[in-house]
Design an enzyme around this catalytic site. Structure first.
Site, PDB file in Angstrom:
ATOM      1  N   HIS A 443       0.817  -1.213   0.000  1.00 37.13           N
ATOM      2  CA  HIS A 443       0.000   0.000   0.000  1.00 37.13           C
ATOM      3  C   HIS A 443       0.852   1.265   0.000  1.00 37.13           C
ATOM      4  O   HIS A 443       0.335   2.372  -0.237  1.00 37.13           O
ATOM      5  CB  HIS A 443      -0.922   0.005   1.222  1.00 37.13           C
ATOM      6  CG  HIS A 443      -2.194   0.756   1.003  1.00 37.13           C
ATOM      7  ND1 HIS A 443      -2.434   1.521  -0.122  1.00 37.13           N
ATOM      8  CD2 HIS A 443      -3.301   0.889   1.773  1.00 37.13           C
ATOM      9  CE1 HIS A 443      -3.623   2.082  -0.037  1.00 37.13           C
ATOM     10  NE2 HIS A 443      -4.179   1.714   1.108  1.00 37.13           N
ATOM     11  N   ASP A 447      -2.227   2.157  -4.612  1.00 36.62           N
ATOM     12  CA  ASP A 447      -3.466   2.571  -3.941  1.00 36.62           C
ATOM     13  C   ASP A 447      -4.543   1.515  -4.162  1.00 36.62           C
ATOM     14  O   ASP A 447      -4.446   0.666  -5.061  1.00 36.62           O
ATOM     15  CB  ASP A 447      -3.932   3.924  -4.476  1.00 36.62           C
ATOM     16  CG  ASP A 447      -2.986   5.049  -4.092  1.00 36.62           C
ATOM     17  OD1 ASP A 447      -2.324   4.926  -3.043  1.00 36.62           O
ATOM     18  OD2 ASP A 447      -2.890   6.022  -4.861  1.00 36.62           O
TER      19      ASP A 447
END
Length: 472
Positions: A443, A447
């Site tokens: 992450h 995204d």
């Protein structure tokens, strides 16, 4: 011509011998070599010879008289006419008499500096052929064989199981002239004599029967119930004899360290989706025979998922990228790592340039790598690199899981088992073969939107493989 060469040897032998005496590991040989070289003029000092600490020397080039002393040497080009009694020879192994050879640890790869001597495949005294495996070296990634350089008999082992070895380490000594060890079976002449002890036991048995009549102290065993009062509160642990302690293999250590580093480094997040396998399974059923007939390999599910992953990575290049310090490296190629479970642990061989391959090429590559992984024959190069990993836990019956990223990649796709489940299709509830998909991603770089789009692309391609043909 012969006189000029002889004078040349005599002029240059003295300084050369002085140079040899300056080295500690050849001082013991200087006096012997002086007589050997000066008296016989066997060595041409335009070439070099080497020595080691095992009281042996090897000639890389020299003038050796043709005769019994040169029977075990290898002939090269000579400096003299064919009628000359001197020829040029070289020796490939260093030994006292050319009879003993050293089995050494081979080169293990650019990124592998050492390994553990896992086990010996032979014993001292066993007969081995040239290039036959003697021992196995376990590294962080693969298992490598140590082979015999020549046919002969194993004289002794230099290293021991569990030792850490590096390329070039001597593992065993192989002798060409030694005879194989014969197994001797001990004669069983003393077997009848072992039957006598039961007779003594029978003689003592009457005395043992008389003792219970004289001594009757069963009441003294009354304190035994006392442990039963504390036993309900104390845990009943299994005896240590039922436990086994073994050393963790280097491959398992490597897997453990990499997975823990992945967990500590990446900001891992997993997104899920499900895919209807009806169309893909129908495609396999319709064309499996023609596919085997033309390409010589079966059409499996993995090739379609690899092609789907390639399409997804091309649509979302960030999933194929990686963080390097403060930079992001985008890769314009796709090397797909395929996780394969073996008895020694999980390995991830790489399918190179999967974006340029068709279904048949991918299936052949997967089958070849899976076979090598099962046999433990994968090389370091076949597991190095990789930009994206696919792990198929469905072959073991996994319904759903959260795979861990394979460093230094940024994402991993998890496939699972195909299960018939009720789904709504055009307003009707139907039983369809469904599979859960899981995408674990870093992450920090990817995204949620890119991750979901990537997984949706795989779902669309698998549910309708015609999209690959039309590139839509």
């Amino acid at each position: 011509m012969a006189s000029r060469i002889a004078s040349r040897l005599l002029r240059r032998s003295s300084p050369t011998l002085g140079l040899l005496r300056s080295y500690t590991h050849v001082r013991n040989y200087s006096s012997q070599l002086s007589g050997y070289l000066l008296n016989n003029c066997y060595l041409d000092f335009d070439h070099w010879f080497t020595m080691d600490d095992s009281n042996t020397f090897a000639l890389s080039a020299g003038l050796i008289p043709v005769g019994p002393q040169s029977s075990k040497l290898t002939r090269r080009n000579n400096y003299f006419p064919n009628a000359s009694p001197y020829q040029l020879w070289s020796r490939s192994f260093a030994s006292d008499n050319g009879d003993k050879f050293e089995a050494v640890v081979p080169f293990m790869g650019e990124s592998v500096t050492d390994g553990t001597l896992a086990n010996f495949l032979k014993k001292p005294g066993d007969r081995v052929e040239a290039d036959e495996a003697i021992a196995q070296i376990e590294t962080d990634k693969v298992t490598i064989d140590v082979s015999s350089p020549e046919a002969g008999v194993i004289e002794k082992f230099i290293a021991s199981e569990g030792d850490t070895v590096t390329p070039g380490t001597i593992v065993a000594i192989v002798s060409k002239s030694a005879a194989p060890a014969e197994t001797h079976v001990a004669p069983s002449e003393e077997a009848p004599q072992k039957e006598s002890p039961p007779v003594k036991a029978e003689e003592k048995s009457p005395k043992a029967e008389e003792k219970p009549t004289k001594v009757e102290p069963p009441k003294k065993q009354a304190p035994k119930p006392t442990p039963s009062k504390t036993s309900p509160t104390e845990p009943q642990l299994p005896p240590k004899e039922r436990e086994r302690r073994v050393a963790m293999p280097r491959l398992r250590k490597r897997i453990a360290n990499r997975l823990k580093d992945s967990q500590n480094t990446f900001a891992m997040l997993t997104t899920f989706n499900e895919v209807d396998m009806t169309n893909l399974m129908k495609l396999r059923s319709d064309y499996k025979d023609e596919f085997v007939k033309k390409h010589g390999v079966k059409l499996g599910l993995m090739s379609c998922f690899v092609k789907a992953a390639v399409s997804g990575l091309q649509n979302q290049p960030i999933v194929n990228a990686v963080i390097d310090g403060d930079d992001i490296i985008y890769r314009d190629y796709v090397d797909v790592s395929v996780a394969v479970g073996t008895s020694k642990g999980l390995v991830v061989p790489v399918i190179r340039d999967a974006d340029t391959m068709n279904f048949a090429d991918i299936e052949k590559g997967i089958n070849n790598l899976a076979k090598k992984a099962t046999e433990g024959a994968l090389s370091i190069d076949e597991m190095a690199g990789g930009t994206f990993t696919i792990s198929n836990g469905g072959v073991y019956g996994s319904l759903i899981s959260t795979p861990i990223i394979n460093p230094p990649q940024s994402a991993i796709l998890g496939m699972h088992s195909i299960v018939q489940r009720p789904v709504v299709v055009d307003g009707s509830i139907l039983a369809r073969p469904m599979m859960y998909l899981a995408l674990t991603y870093d992450h920090r770089l990817i995204d949620g939107r890119e991750a979901v789009y990537f997984l949706r692309r795989i779902k669309d391609v698998v549910e309708d493989p015609r999209r690959l043909l039309l590139d839509i």
